[in-house]
Structure formats: structure tokens, C-alpha cells
Motif scaffolding. Sequence first.
Motif, PDB file in Angstrom:
ATOM      1  N   ALA A 361     -14.604  28.526  79.484  1.00  0.00           N
ATOM      2  CA  ALA A 361     -14.814  27.120  79.839  1.00  0.00           C
ATOM      3  C   ALA A 361     -13.502  26.559  80.382  1.00  0.00           C
ATOM      4  CB  ALA A 361     -15.280  26.325  78.623  1.00  0.00           C
ATOM      5  N   PRO A 362     -13.124  26.948  81.592  1.00  0.00           N
ATOM      6  CA  PRO A 362     -11.806  26.556  82.117  1.00  0.00           C
ATOM      7  C   PRO A 362     -11.636  25.059  82.317  1.00  0.00           C
ATOM      8  CG  PRO A 362     -13.139  27.631  83.814  1.00  0.00           C
ATOM      9  CD  PRO A 362     -13.855  27.829  82.533  1.00  0.00           C
ATOM     10  N   ASP A 363     -12.728  24.322  82.495  1.00  0.00           N
ATOM     11  CA  ASP A 363     -12.628  22.875  82.670  1.00  0.00           C
ATOM     12  C   ASP A 363     -12.822  22.105  81.366  1.00  0.00           C
ATOM     13  OD1 ASP A 363     -12.121  22.996  85.381  1.00  0.00           O
ATOM     14  OD2 ASP A 363     -14.243  22.992  85.928  1.00  0.00           O
ATOM     15  N   ALA A 364     -13.046  22.826  80.283  1.00  0.00           N
ATOM     16  CA  ALA A 364     -13.255  22.162  78.998  1.00  0.00           C
ATOM     17  C   ALA A 364     -11.919  21.743  78.399  1.00  0.00           C
ATOM     18  CB  ALA A 364     -13.987  23.088  78.042  1.00  0.00           C
ATOM     19  N   VAL A 365     -11.980  20.730  77.571  1.00  0.00           N
ATOM     20  CA  VAL A 365     -10.839  20.350  76.757  1.00  0.00           C
ATOM     21  C   VAL A 365     -11.218  20.617  75.305  1.00  0.00           C
ATOM     22  CG1 VAL A 365      -9.364  18.482  75.962  1.00  0.00           C
ATOM     23  CG2 VAL A 365      -9.980  18.632  78.379  1.00  0.00           C
ATOM     24  N   PHE A 366     -10.348  21.315  74.618  1.00  0.00           N
ATOM     25  CA  PHE A 366     -10.573  21.646  73.219  1.00  0.00           C
ATOM     26  C   PHE A 366      -9.744  20.699  72.351  1.00  0.00           C
ATOM     27  CE2 PHE A 366     -11.457  25.436  75.672  1.00  0.00           C
ATOM     28  CZ  PHE A 366     -12.630  25.911  75.108  1.00  0.00           C
ATOM     29  N   TYR A 367     -10.353  20.277  71.263  1.00  0.00           N
ATOM     30  CA  TYR A 367      -9.678  19.388  70.325  1.00  0.00           C
ATOM     31  C   TYR A 367      -9.557  20.088  68.977  1.00  0.00           C
ATOM     32  CZ  TYR A 367      -9.679  15.414  73.462  1.00  0.00           C
ATOM     33  OH  TYR A 367      -9.429  14.568  74.522  1.00  0.00           O
ATOM     34  N   SER A 368      -8.350  20.117  68.462  1.00  0.00           N
ATOM     35  CA  SER A 368      -8.156  20.696  67.139  1.00  0.00           C
ATOM     36  C   SER A 368      -8.727  19.759  66.083  1.00  0.00           C
ATOM     37  CB  SER A 368      -6.668  20.932  66.859  1.00  0.00           C
ATOM     38  OG  SER A 368      -6.491  21.373  65.517  1.00  0.00           O
ATOM     39  N   LEU A 369      -9.556  20.328  65.223  1.00  0.00           N
ATOM     40  CA  LEU A 369     -10.037  19.629  64.033  1.00  0.00           C
ATOM     41  C   LEU A 369      -9.478  20.304  62.776  1.00  0.00           C
ATOM     42  CD1 LEU A 369     -13.780  19.210  65.086  1.00  0.00           C
ATOM     43  CD2 LEU A 369     -11.977  17.487  65.219  1.00  0.00           C
ATOM     44  N   GLN A 370      -8.499  21.173  62.992  1.00  0.00           N
ATOM     45  CA  GLN A 370      -7.961  21.992  61.920  1.00  0.00           C
ATOM     46  C   GLN A 370      -6.934  21.222  61.092  1.00  0.00           C
ATOM     47  OE1 GLN A 370      -8.787  25.295  61.038  1.00  0.00           O
ATOM     48  NE2 GLN A 370      -7.561  24.720  59.263  1.00  0.00           N
ATOM     49  N   LEU A 371      -7.140  21.207  59.795  1.00  0.00           N
ATOM     50  CA  LEU A 371      -6.188  20.620  58.867  1.00  0.00           C
ATOM     51  C   LEU A 371      -5.649  21.717  57.948  1.00  0.00           C
ATOM     52  CD1 LEU A 371      -8.213  17.414  57.906  1.00  0.00           C
ATOM     53  CD2 LEU A 371      -6.396  17.609  59.619  1.00  0.00           C
ATOM     54  N   GLY A 372      -4.610  21.402  57.203  1.00  0.00           N
ATOM     55  CA  GLY A 372      -4.117  22.341  56.208  1.00  0.00           C
ATOM     56  C   GLY A 372      -3.059  23.285  56.731  1.00  0.00           C
ATOM     57  N   GLU A 373      -2.925  24.416  56.061  1.00  0.00           N
ATOM     58  CA  GLU A 373      -1.804  25.320  56.274  1.00  0.00           C
ATOM     59  C   GLU A 373      -1.748  25.909  57.683  1.00  0.00           C
ATOM     60  OE1 GLU A 373      -2.047  28.283  53.257  1.00  0.00           O
ATOM     61  OE2 GLU A 373      -1.680  26.872  51.607  1.00  0.00           O
ATOM     62  N   ARG A 374      -2.899  26.115  58.309  1.00  0.00           N
ATOM     63  CA  ARG A 374      -2.898  26.749  59.631  1.00  0.00           C
ATOM     64  C   ARG A 374      -3.009  25.746  60.767  1.00  0.00           C
ATOM     65  NH1 ARG A 374      -6.113  32.523  58.788  1.00  0.00           N
ATOM     66  NH2 ARG A 374      -5.943  32.562  56.521  1.00  0.00           N
ATOM     67  N   ALA A 375      -2.899  24.458  60.459  1.00  0.00           N
ATOM     68  CA  ALA A 375      -3.033  23.433  61.493  1.00  0.00           C
ATOM     69  C   ALA A 375      -1.941  23.540  62.545  1.00  0.00           C
ATOM     70  CB  ALA A 375      -3.015  22.049  60.852  1.00  0.00           C
ATOM     71  N   GLY A 376      -0.754  24.004  62.140  1.00  0.00           N
ATOM     72  CA  GLY A 376       0.358  24.090  63.077  1.00  0.00           C
ATOM     73  C   GLY A 376       0.115  25.043  64.231  1.00  0.00           C
ATOM     74  N   GLN A 377      -0.862  25.941  64.095  1.00  0.00           N
ATOM     75  CA  GLN A 377      -1.164  26.864  65.190  1.00  0.00           C
ATOM     76  C   GLN A 377      -1.640  26.129  66.433  1.00  0.00           C
ATOM     77  OE1 GLN A 377      -3.888  29.864  63.757  1.00  0.00           O
ATOM     78  NE2 GLN A 377      -2.574  30.429  62.042  1.00  0.00           N
ATOM     79  N   ALA A 378      -2.116  24.906  66.255  1.00  0.00           N
ATOM     80  CA  ALA A 378      -2.554  24.128  67.417  1.00  0.00           C
ATOM     81  C   ALA A 378      -1.412  23.859  68.384  1.00  0.00           C
ATOM     82  CB  ALA A 378      -3.164  22.803  66.960  1.00  0.00           C
ATOM     83  N   GLY A 379      -0.180  23.920  67.908  1.00  0.00           N
ATOM     84  CA  GLY A 379       0.970  23.689  68.774  1.00  0.00           C
ATOM     85  C   GLY A 379       1.236  24.824  69.742  1.00  0.00           C
ATOM     86  N   GLU A 380       0.644  25.987  69.509  1.00  0.00           N
ATOM     87  CA  GLU A 380       0.811  27.137  70.398  1.00  0.00           C
ATOM     88  C   GLU A 380      -0.553  27.736  70.698  1.00  0.00           C
ATOM     89  OE1 GLU A 380       3.595  29.895  68.831  1.00  0.00           O
ATOM     90  OE2 GLU A 380       5.165  28.397  68.511  1.00  0.00           O
TER      91      GLU A 380
END
Length: 492
Positions: A361-380
Motif C-alpha cells: 500500500a505505497p499510498d497508505a499512511v500507517f499510524y502507530s497504535l503501539q504502546l508499551g515497551e516496543r512502542a519505540g520501534q515506531a521511530g524506525e
Amino acid sequence: MPHDAFPPASGPSSGATAQRRADPEGSGEALQRAGRLQEAEQAYRAVLADNPDDARTLSNYGGLLCTLGAFDAAYELLARAVALDPALTDGWSNFGNVLLQTQRYDEAIAAYRNCLQRNPVHPLALSNLGLALDHRGEHELAQKFHQVAVALTPENAQTRTNHALSLLAQGKYLEGFREYEWRWTTFDSRRNAMSAPLWNGEDFRGRTLLIHTEGGFGDMIQFSRFFPCAAERGGRTLIRARRELLTLFRHSFPDQTFVSEEDEIPPHDLQCPALSLPRALGTTLTTIPSAGGFLRADPDKMSFWRGLLQDDAMKDGRRVPSLRVGLVWAGAPHREIRAAELADRRRSTDLATFAPLADAAPDAVFYSLQLGERAGQAGEPPAGMRLIDHTSLLRDFSDTAALIGTLDLVISVDTSTAHIAAGLGKPVWMLSRYDQCWRWLSGRTDSPWYDSLRLYQQTRPLDWSDPMHRVRADLCALVETRPSVTAPGRSA
């Protein structure tokens, strides 16, 4: 307490009651039975220091390490125990347990059979063999072993609860939820501290029913659909819930009265844990209420999120997204509850697992809904994935619900966020582990609990490649039906 398959019981290798009583005070066996696990570990080590080939102690220590989640060390000890003494039935049972916990199901089943060939009425091996078969989706065969285990030890809460979860995984809800009441007497459970009589579904006009929290956030969200059903049967209902859920619940069920778990327990005449509501109400597979949705997002909060997401689109020099997709890749570890922690290891993954979605989905925008210990992965995020992280603005579940309300789709592992999205009626594609939770039933890609939920179960333990391949293919198909829209004031 967890509301998933209970871990197999690993007991000291002194099978007969008389032999149990013979264990001297201060021995590893006696300490383990008393729940003094660290002291038991020290006692076992002391015995093995003098006699490293003591098969019985190797078995007991290995079973203890399995209980503590040290599976590699437990495997080494238990493999040695049964090699030294192939007639040690509890050794084979404990060996099966560590194989089961590491999802080596064929080997676990073989170990339990080795135990049962030597002792056909070994109740733990019978129950845990049933559990292994349940994890493989072979519930009808599993039932034969659960039934024998229950007949041999009818007061054993562990075997009764394993039997209940097997029934529930088949959708046999009337029998399964009745049997599931045994969960309150298992060693691993946090006991129901309420002293008022348990509500059994009777009319309670003129009295007050307190419905209280049980399990994790996802459990409470899933079973909140039963609050109005209970209220229809009587007088006053009070629902005691965690603070993070109160705003969402009050907005979704405005006719109900909610109190925080942080407050004192209010006066009441009857009580019912949330997961006992289906039993009290006589719920069957075909009478699950509100599968189309029962949660309501706050319109004002949704308006805020629409504006913020529109700003996100305007910052993108390419296109307004054809699709806005929320992502959740991990649950909460719940280290305070062993069974829940072990299940979380199998249900959670990393953001890198979702990499195939970027080119789907190259035109999609993904939104992180992740909380907790692995939430920082959204930064990369994975290469090519546009992932926006506004989770710092999420203060409670009502905020999460409002954000999800502005998205087109949520792709998630088995977490409370998936329950929020499906409870709103939002499309949810849920990645489910091989030994998936009983609530999702077996052999299904849909769910009678949520009309908008689509299941993608692992076909091999601990391997997300196949379900992610199917998610990617379905996302490609979905994108083809949703053309991109050029942003105002920008060229395509």
C-alpha cells in the motif's frame, strides 16, 4: 489472571499421596509444594551437587525451571532425567511440559504418551496431552484426555480449567463457561476477593449487582457487551473497572453506573466477574450480543483526530492517503502473571514483521497504535513505510477509540486495541498465534464475537510469515478498490 490456556502443571516426582507426605521438611519437593520456589531451587541444586545423576531430582528441578519459564535449562535437565531413568513417569510428564511450552507439539505428545504407557492414569499427563492437542486444534481428540483427567481428579482445578478452555475453543459455551468457574481455584489465579453471593443470572429487582474487573483490558472490553444484558434482569447494576477504561465505558454505556477500581468497593448484594457473565446469561455461540459493535467513540475527540490527520495529509507532498491503517505489533508482557507472560511471548512480534505492508500500500499512511515497551520501534519504521506516531497524545482508551474511529483499518496482533477497534465496528485484521486463544475458536477466519474481525492465524508455531503474506495480499486487493486522492493545492 490470564484467560488463555493454562500452562501445564509441573509437579515434584512423588506421585502417590503417601509419598508426598514422606518428603522431609526443607526438601526441594516440600518447598516447591509450599510455593517457596527460590528455596526449592537451592535445595535441588544442593542434592544434585552430591548426586548429579539423581533422575528424580533432575525431573523435579527441571519441572520447577519450566514453571519459572527457564525452558532451555529445564529441557537439558529433563532430557537427562528420562535418559537416566526411562521408567520415571513424572519425568516424562515434566519433559512433555517443557516441550509444550516451547511449541514442539509432536515431541510433547510423544513424551506424554511415554508417561501414559507406564502409568495410564497419570492425571497431569492426560490433561496436558489434551492441552497439547488443543493447541494443535485437535479438540475432539483432546476432549477424550481431558474427560479422563477430570474423572480421575474431579477436584483438581487445573485439569478442570484446561477442560473448560478446550470446550470454549470448540464453541461449546454452555458447558464450557460452567466448567470455567474452576479458574478461581487454580494456583495461578488471583482469587475473587468479593464476599457477596455470585450472581447466576436470576432476577435481582430490589438489589444491587456489582460486575467487576477480570483479566486484562482486552477481556474487560470484549465482555463489556454483556453489561446491558445483565442490567435488563433486575435492579441496580454497578460496574467496577480500571481507570483507563472508565471514560470509554461511560460514553458507550450511558445507562450504566461505573466506579473505579481505585475507589472503595461500593455496597452491593450480588457480584459477578466480567467473564462469568456469559455463564450467568446462558450465552451460546449463536446468542452472543452486539457483534456489530457496542463501543462508541467520543465525537469531540474524533473531531480533534480528524483535524490532526488532515494536517498530516497536508504535510505530505505526494497525495492524500488512499488508506489510513493503524498498526499494533505487540501486547503487554504482564510479567506479574506467568501464564499471561508466556502467552504474550507467542502473540507479540516486532514492527519489522509488518515490513511487507509498505509496498503493498505505497499510498497508505500507517499510524502507530503501539504502546508499551516496543512502542519505540515506531521511530524506525521499515523501509518505504510512512508511519506516524501520535501515541503520546493517548491518555486512556477513549482517546485510542477516537483515533481508531478516524482510521480505515486496524492491523494488530491479539491485544486490547484489536478489541477496541472491533468493538467500534471498525475493520480489524488480527494476527493470531498458532496456539490461539480459545475465544477465536478453531479453523475460522471470522468471529461470532465481532462482525468486523478477520483472523490470520499462524500455520507454524512462532512463524508470522504465512499470516503476514495473507495480510499483504488482502491489503493489495483492498488498495485496488480505493483510488488515491490528490491533496488540495498539490499536484499528483
